[in-house]
Design a protein around this motif. Structure first.
Motif, PDB file in Angstrom:
ATOM      1  N   VAL A   1      -1.543  40.512  -9.887  1.00  0.00           N
ATOM      2  CA  VAL A   1      -2.082  39.162  -9.860  1.00  0.00           C
ATOM      3  C   VAL A   1      -2.151  39.388 -10.918  1.00  0.00           C
ATOM      4  O   VAL A   1      -2.744  38.017 -11.892  1.00  0.00           O
ATOM      5  CB  VAL A   1      -3.723  40.083  -9.330  1.00  0.00           C
ATOM      6  CG1 VAL A   1      -5.993  39.244  -9.319  1.00  0.00           C
ATOM      7  CG2 VAL A   1      -3.509  39.434  -7.613  1.00  0.00           C
ATOM      8  N   GLY A   2      -2.629  40.224 -11.980  1.00  0.00           N
ATOM      9  CA  GLY A   2      -2.523  40.651 -13.717  1.00  0.00           C
ATOM     10  C   GLY A   2      -1.064  40.012 -13.805  1.00  0.00           C
ATOM     11  O   GLY A   2      -1.793  39.324 -14.928  1.00  0.00           O
TER      12      GLY A   2
ATOM     13  N   VAL B   1      -3.076  44.286  -7.866  1.00  0.00           N
ATOM     14  CA  VAL B   1      -3.393  44.747  -8.811  1.00  0.00           C
ATOM     15  C   VAL B   1      -2.809  43.887  -9.745  1.00  0.00           C
ATOM     16  O   VAL B   1      -2.483  43.388 -11.068  1.00  0.00           O
ATOM     17  CB  VAL B   1      -3.969  45.700  -9.189  1.00  0.00           C
ATOM     18  CG1 VAL B   1      -4.734  46.048 -10.409  1.00  0.00           C
ATOM     19  CG2 VAL B   1      -4.860  46.326  -7.957  1.00  0.00           C
TER      20      VAL B   1
ATOM     21  N   SER C   1     -11.988  50.000  -5.120  1.00  0.00           N
ATOM     22  CA  SER C   1     -11.376  51.043  -4.433  1.00  0.00           C
ATOM     23  C   SER C   1     -10.048  50.744  -3.123  1.00  0.00           C
ATOM     24  O   SER C   1     -10.558  50.129  -2.774  1.00  0.00           O
ATOM     25  CB  SER C   1     -11.885  52.467  -3.806  1.00  0.00           C
ATOM     26  OG  SER C   1     -12.615  52.667  -2.923  1.00  0.00           O
TER      27      SER C   1
ATOM     28  N   LEU D   1      -6.875  49.239  -3.721  1.00  0.00           N
ATOM     29  CA  LEU D   1      -7.088  47.417  -3.583  1.00  0.00           C
ATOM     30  C   LEU D   1      -4.854  48.439  -3.577  1.00  0.00           C
ATOM     31  O   LEU D   1      -5.149  49.332  -4.583  1.00  0.00           O
ATOM     32  CB  LEU D   1      -7.269  46.846  -4.992  1.00  0.00           C
ATOM     33  CG  LEU D   1      -7.894  46.020  -4.787  1.00  0.00           C
ATOM     34  CD1 LEU D   1      -8.373  45.269  -5.917  1.00  0.00           C
ATOM     35  CD2 LEU D   1      -7.979  45.349  -3.544  1.00  0.00           C
TER      36      LEU D   1
ATOM     37  N   GLU E   1     -11.403  40.696 -13.803  1.00  0.00           N
ATOM     38  CA  GLU E   1     -10.038  41.165 -12.684  1.00  0.00           C
ATOM     39  C   GLU E   1      -9.658  42.864 -12.984  1.00  0.00           C
ATOM     40  O   GLU E   1      -9.674  44.079 -12.347  1.00  0.00           O
ATOM     41  CB  GLU E   1      -8.668  40.695 -12.708  1.00  0.00           C
ATOM     42  CG  GLU E   1      -8.244  39.033 -12.583  1.00  0.00           C
ATOM     43  CD  GLU E   1      -7.619  38.484 -12.821  1.00  0.00           C
ATOM     44  OE1 GLU E   1      -6.118  39.217 -13.111  1.00  0.00           O
ATOM     45  OE2 GLU E   1      -6.938  37.220 -12.305  1.00  0.00           O
ATOM     46  N   ILE E   2      -9.854  43.028 -14.111  1.00  0.00           N
ATOM     47  CA  ILE E   2     -10.425  44.202 -14.723  1.00  0.00           C
ATOM     48  C   ILE E   2     -11.228  45.877 -13.488  1.00  0.00           C
ATOM     49  O   ILE E   2     -11.073  46.131 -13.507  1.00  0.00           O
ATOM     50  CB  ILE E   2     -10.235  45.091 -15.770  1.00  0.00           C
ATOM     51  CG1 ILE E   2      -9.313  44.674 -17.142  1.00  0.00           C
ATOM     52  CG2 ILE E   2     -10.225  46.542 -16.414  1.00  0.00           C
ATOM     53  CD1 ILE E   2      -8.682  43.756 -18.323  1.00  0.00           C
TER      54      ILE E   2
ATOM     55  N   CYS F   1     -13.108  44.078 -10.861  1.00  0.00           N
ATOM     56  CA  CYS F   1     -12.571  43.858  -9.635  1.00  0.00           C
ATOM     57  C   CYS F   1     -11.210  45.323  -9.767  1.00  0.00           C
ATOM     58  O   CYS F   1     -11.441  45.842  -8.217  1.00  0.00           O
ATOM     59  CB  CYS F   1     -11.732  42.804  -9.317  1.00  0.00           C
ATOM     60  SG  CYS F   1     -13.333  41.877  -9.038  1.00  0.00           S
ATOM     61  N   ALA F   2     -10.676  45.445  -9.921  1.00  0.00           N
ATOM     62  CA  ALA F   2      -9.376  46.661 -10.163  1.00  0.00           C
ATOM     63  C   ALA F   2     -10.167  48.064 -10.193  1.00  0.00           C
ATOM     64  O   ALA F   2      -9.559  49.025  -9.500  1.00  0.00           O
ATOM     65  CB  ALA F   2      -8.049  46.635 -11.431  1.00  0.00           C
TER      66      ALA F   2
ATOM     67  N   THR G   1      -1.792  48.501  -5.874  1.00  0.00           N
ATOM     68  CA  THR G   1      -1.710  49.067  -7.026  1.00  0.00           C
ATOM     69  C   THR G   1      -0.238  47.442  -7.134  1.00  0.00           C
ATOM     70  O   THR G   1      -0.487  47.026  -8.036  1.00  0.00           O
ATOM     71  CB  THR G   1      -0.574  49.914  -7.864  1.00  0.00           C
ATOM     72  OG1 THR G   1      -1.192  50.879  -7.047  1.00  0.00           O
ATOM     73  CG2 THR G   1      -0.416  49.956  -8.913  1.00  0.00           C
TER      74      THR G   1
END
Length: 167
Positions: A57-58, A54, A47, A49, A39-40, A42-43, A51
């Protein structure tokens, strides 16, 4: 059958090792680590996405990982039980879906001990009792190594005195 003739089955007596929750927590953490790293990555790499996506999902991932790592092992420890008698091996396992297994000693074919890297680090072992059953083997997880060794010796001795064929 009348109410006075109702047979109730007692729960198995023994718990796994007190180190079992640590084993299950480490295993859960090893499951979640690559998910969080992915996930990190991908974040960082994707580019555009938003905030909030992110962050949401986090947050969900961290919440689920925290429950799995901190709460589930303690719940499993409260549920997991095992016992061996002269006639059967009894287990109760699970945390969300619970399962009770009873394997008659007369059906025991093999008794094995398994120790993965984390088990060895914590001094634990799993005893697997293979029976002549389509339901598969009965596993007694997260036992202290000396308890596992005694359990295997006890099962071997009991099965050796049983003259019936385990087929």
């Amino acid at each position: 059958m009348t109410a006075s003739n109702t047979i109730t089955m007692a729960d198995p007596l023994w718990r796994p090792s007190t180190k079992a929750p640590r084993l299950w927590a480490i295993t859960a953490a090893l499951f979640w680590a690559p998910v969080i790293v992915a996930e990190i990555v991908c974040a960082i790499l994707i580019s555009g996405l938003p905030t909030w996506v992110v962050g949401a999902v986090g947050a969900v991932t961290v919440f689920c990982a925290a429950v799995h790592i901190l709460m589930v092992p303690m719940w499993r420890y409260r549920v997991h039980r095992w016992e061996i008698s002269d006639t059967a091996v009894y287990t109760r396992t699970g945390w969300f879906t619970q399962e009770r297994r009873i394997a008659p000693i007369s059906r025991v074919q093999t008794v094995d001990t398994e120790r993965g890297p984390i088990d060895r680090m914590l001094g634990l072992a799993t005893v697997t009792v293979t029976t002549a059953s389509s339901a598969g083997a009965v596993k007694i997880s997260a036992l202290d190594q000396d308890v596992a060794d005694r359990t295997v010796a006890q099962l071997t001795a009991i099965a050796g005195t049983n003259s019936s064929d385990a087929t």
